[in-house]
Design an enzyme around this catalytic site. Structure first.
Site, PDB file in Angstrom:
ATOM      1  N   LYS A 181     -11.780  -0.227   0.038  1.00 37.46           N
ATOM      2  CA  LYS A 181     -11.825   1.221  -0.121  1.00 37.46           C
ATOM      3  C   LYS A 181     -11.319   1.537  -1.528  1.00 37.46           C
ATOM      4  CE  LYS A 181      -7.554   2.003   2.567  1.00 37.46           C
ATOM      5  NZ  LYS A 181      -7.225   0.813   3.356  1.00 37.46           N
TER       6      LYS A 181
ATOM      7  N   ASP B 272      -2.972   6.288  -3.293  1.00 33.96           N
ATOM      8  CA  ASP B 272      -1.793   5.628  -2.711  1.00 33.96           C
ATOM      9  C   ASP B 272      -1.254   4.508  -3.597  1.00 33.96           C
ATOM     10  OD1 ASP B 272      -3.793   3.746  -2.301  1.00 33.96           O
ATOM     11  OD2 ASP B 272      -2.956   3.062  -0.407  1.00 33.96           O
TER      12      ASP B 272
ATOM     13  N   ASP C 185      -1.524   1.226  -3.835  1.00 34.35           N
ATOM     14  CA  ASP C 185      -2.406   0.221  -4.429  1.00 34.35           C
ATOM     15  C   ASP C 185      -3.773   0.781  -4.807  1.00 34.35           C
ATOM     16  OD1 ASP C 185      -2.975   0.533  -1.702  1.00 34.35           O
ATOM     17  OD2 ASP C 185      -3.822  -1.477  -1.547  1.00 34.35           O
TER      18      ASP C 185
ATOM     19  N   SER D 144       0.801  -1.221   0.000  1.00 30.67           N
ATOM     20  CA  SER D 144       0.000   0.000   0.000  1.00 30.67           C
ATOM     21  C   SER D 144       0.835   1.273   0.000  1.00 30.67           C
ATOM     22  CB  SER D 144      -0.956  -0.037   1.186  1.00 30.67           C
ATOM     23  OG  SER D 144      -1.852   1.034   1.099  1.00 30.67           O
ATOM     24  N   HIS D 145       0.712   2.053   1.058  1.00 27.88           N
ATOM     25  CA  HIS D 145       1.366   3.362   1.116  1.00 27.88           C
ATOM     26  C   HIS D 145       2.817   3.280   1.583  1.00 27.88           C
ATOM     27  CE1 HIS D 145      -0.519   2.145   4.782  1.00 27.88           C
ATOM     28  NE2 HIS D 145       0.338   2.885   5.451  1.00 27.88           N
TER      29      HIS D 145
ATOM     30  N   ASP E 179      -6.239   2.359  -3.151  1.00 28.34           N
ATOM     31  CA  ASP E 179      -7.455   2.332  -2.338  1.00 28.34           C
ATOM     32  C   ASP E 179      -7.630   3.569  -1.461  1.00 28.34           C
ATOM     33  OD1 ASP E 179      -5.416   1.606  -0.649  1.00 28.34           O
ATOM     34  OD2 ASP E 179      -6.335  -0.273   0.027  1.00 28.34           O
ATOM     35  N   ARG E 180      -6.607   4.414  -1.391  1.00 32.13           N
ATOM     36  CA  ARG E 180      -6.755   5.634  -0.583  1.00 32.13           C
ATOM     37  C   ARG E 180      -6.911   6.852  -1.476  1.00 32.13           C
ATOM     38  NH1 ARG E 180      -2.766   5.559   4.562  1.00 32.13           N
ATOM     39  NH2 ARG E 180      -3.220   3.433   5.198  1.00 32.13           N
TER      40      ARG E 180
END
Ligand code: VG1
Ligand code: CO
Length: 544
Positions: A377, A278, A280, A113-114, A282-283
């Protein structure tokens, strides 16, 4: 097809955290490390023989190698087919969308992710179940148990698959289909939002926008959606090519790590709208001209205006937020007369609520919002939701937020992160707070009196599963609160998160800097938790 069975021994550190297993790349590169986890995953699930698995990642370093290993192991373990994104690319929400669309057995997402990427940075793997959502705790616990017992894994011996061309290929007795990673997801977005209206709105003379994909996975998605389908000028999407190291940055859309976008939106010729996503995808972070929308406010505003958007025009059934997320959305739910659920941190806790139709809009303070359209998300979804609202209301981002505060009051909110602190000391800090919980109620700290305190425990209203120790909450009689928890996604030491919130109904006092408005509570949070003593830090690493 020749299936090899390779002997192996357990690794003790394969317990999935808030969102999958995240470690340094070097940890994943140890012989058998990834293989052990993947085989443990397969050993913990049943009935996948001949079924379809979706595989893709955010393009970070080691993504391609990991995918080749997973493909060979999926074939050896008896999957019927794997769908893999071209170039190994699939965003987290796109995986969720595809699993649901083709009714796949599940999916594997390669992402941290992030967290930053590169040979000396982080890698991760997470498993999504057939509803398209992150594996719930009962599944991740079962995987973890398998990681402790593993003695061998199955793999076939073949050449690497060419991931760079859409095709249907054969790998042993399993099919591999290399798919366009964007199309299904972008089509779904078109079905939820009024693309004609948004197209017209963003082509308006006075409207400019800037999307920062932070050299991560959303680049191809954002270019297709905003530039191709919605006609935004070429160049609207910045940093739109996924890079293995995300250009050296943290692909984390907040005011600190998305500096480049922030400086554009606060600069001289600032556009009206800016957004970032982000690693991946999702943010999301939403910015207006010289204006930052906190994720908690964003969730509340999407809920309050959902009826303006085609996909949600029949109204919301309920909303859900993670516990540390501000209570702004609770006020919207109360006004709409719908339920508001409070869950532990991590998207996996929303899955049951969405499946059961108890909630159809969810969010977290950590720049995550989503809905029943998938089970993750979804960063670009949130951006489109905002654009749809702007196009209907013909107002600026700032006006929409101000109007919201005027109606509902403002929940001042901030999160202070102390990253990479000593793990042992951080655990003592939390234990210390835990010991205060039973004795702190009624205590007065300056003008704040403790109304109640607890270590958050959640009973899932659908399956009754209880998750304990999800964060220390200290609530004050005036409605303000402080929450403390340790991150479950870091890979080095511990990260202490302190969430501070207060409520301001008076419109005359709604335009303060949150750090100023929350000043006393911030000081108090440091005193109660003895932050300096246990972390040795004078100030947080990241403030959002
Ligand atoms: C963080 C966030 C949490 C989010 C999780 C995964 O977890 O606080 O809200 O669900 O990251 O997000 P933690 O345990 O570090 O606080 V992401 O974009 O990694 O998939
Ligand atoms: Co993410």
């Amino acid at each position: 097809m020749f299936v090899k069975r390779i002997s192996t021994q357990p690794f003790a550190d394969q317990k999935p955290g808030t969102s999958g297993l995240r470690k340094h790349v070097k940890v994943f590169q140890q012989p058998n490390y990834l293989e052990n986890f993947v085989q443990s995953l397969f050993n913990s699930i049943e009935g996948y023989q001949g079924k379809i698995l979706v595989v893709g990642g955010d393009g970070r370093y080691y993504n391609r190698q990991a995918i080749q290993i997973i493909l060979r192991m999926a074939a050896a373990n008896g999957f019927g087919k794997v769908l893999v994104g071209k170039g190994g690319i699939l965003s987290t929400p796109a995986v969720s969308c595809i699993i649901r669309k083709i009714k796949a057995f599940g999916g594997i997402i390669l992402s941290a992710s992030h967290n930053p990427g590169g040979p000396d940075k982080d890698f991760g793997i997470k498993y999504n179940i057939s509803n398209g959502g992150p594996a719930p705790e009962k599944v991740t616990n079962a995987i973890y148990i398998q990681t402790g017992k593993i003695t061998s894994y199955k793999i076939i011996d073949t050449e690497d698959i060419n991931l760079d061309k859409p095709a249907v290929l054969q790998l042993g007795s399993m099919k591999v289909e290399v798919i366009n990673p964007v199309a299904d997801y972008a089509d779904m977005m078109e079905s939820l939002f009024d693309f004609d209206l948004i197209r017209k709105f963003i082509s308006g003379e006075n409207f400019q926008m800037c999307i920062d994909s932070m050299n991560a996975v959303t680049g191809p998605y954002a270019i297709d959606i905003f530039e191709n389908r919605l006609g935004a000028p070429i160049g609207t999407v910045k940093n739109g090519t996924p890079l293995e190291d995300f250009g050296g940055g943290h692909p984390d859309p907040n005011l600190v790590y998305a500096r480049e976008l922030v400086s554009i939106l606060y600069g001289d010729k600032a556009p009206n709208f800016g957004a970032a996503s982000d690693g991946d995808g999702d943010r999301n972070m939403i910015l207006g001209r010289r204006f930052f929308v906190t994720p908690s406010d964003s969730l509340a505003i999407l809920a309050a205006n959902a009826n303006l958007v085609p996909g949600y025009s029949s109204g919301l059934v309920g909303v859900a937020r993670s516990m540390p997320t501000s209570q702004a959305v609770d006020r919207v739910a109360a006004k709409l007369g719908i339920d508001c659920y409070e869950t532990p941190t991590g998207w996996k806790f929303f899955g049951n609520l969405l499946d059961a139709g108890k909630a159809n809009l969810c969010g977290e303070e950590s720049f995550g919002t989503g809905s029943m359209h998938v089970r993750e998300k979804d960063g670009l979804w949130a951006v489109l939701f905002w654009l749809n609202i702007l196009a209907v209301k013909m107002k600026s981002v700032e006006e929409i937020v101000q109007e919201h505060w005027y109606i509902y009051g403002r929940n001042y909110y901030s999160r202070h992160d102390y990253e990479e602190v000593d793990l042992e000391q951080a655990n003592i800090l939390i234990e210390n707070l835990r010991s205060l919980v039973p004795i702190i109620t009624g205590k007065q700290f300056g003008k704040y009196q403790v109304n109640y305190a607890d270590d958050f425990s959640y009973t899932d209203p659908v399956d009754g599963i209880i998750s304990n120790k999800q964060g220390i909450r200290i609530n004050f009689t005036d409605g303000s609160r402080i929450v403390f928890r340790l991150s479950g996604t870091g890979t080095k030491g511990a990260t202490l998160r302190i969430y501070i919130e207060s409520y301001e109904p008076n419109i005359k006092r709604q335009n303060m800097d949150p750090q100023k408005a929350l000043e006393d509570l911030i000081t108090l949070s440091n005193e109660i938790a003895l932050v300096r003593q246990f972390t040795g830090r004078e100030k947080p690493t990241v403030i959002t």
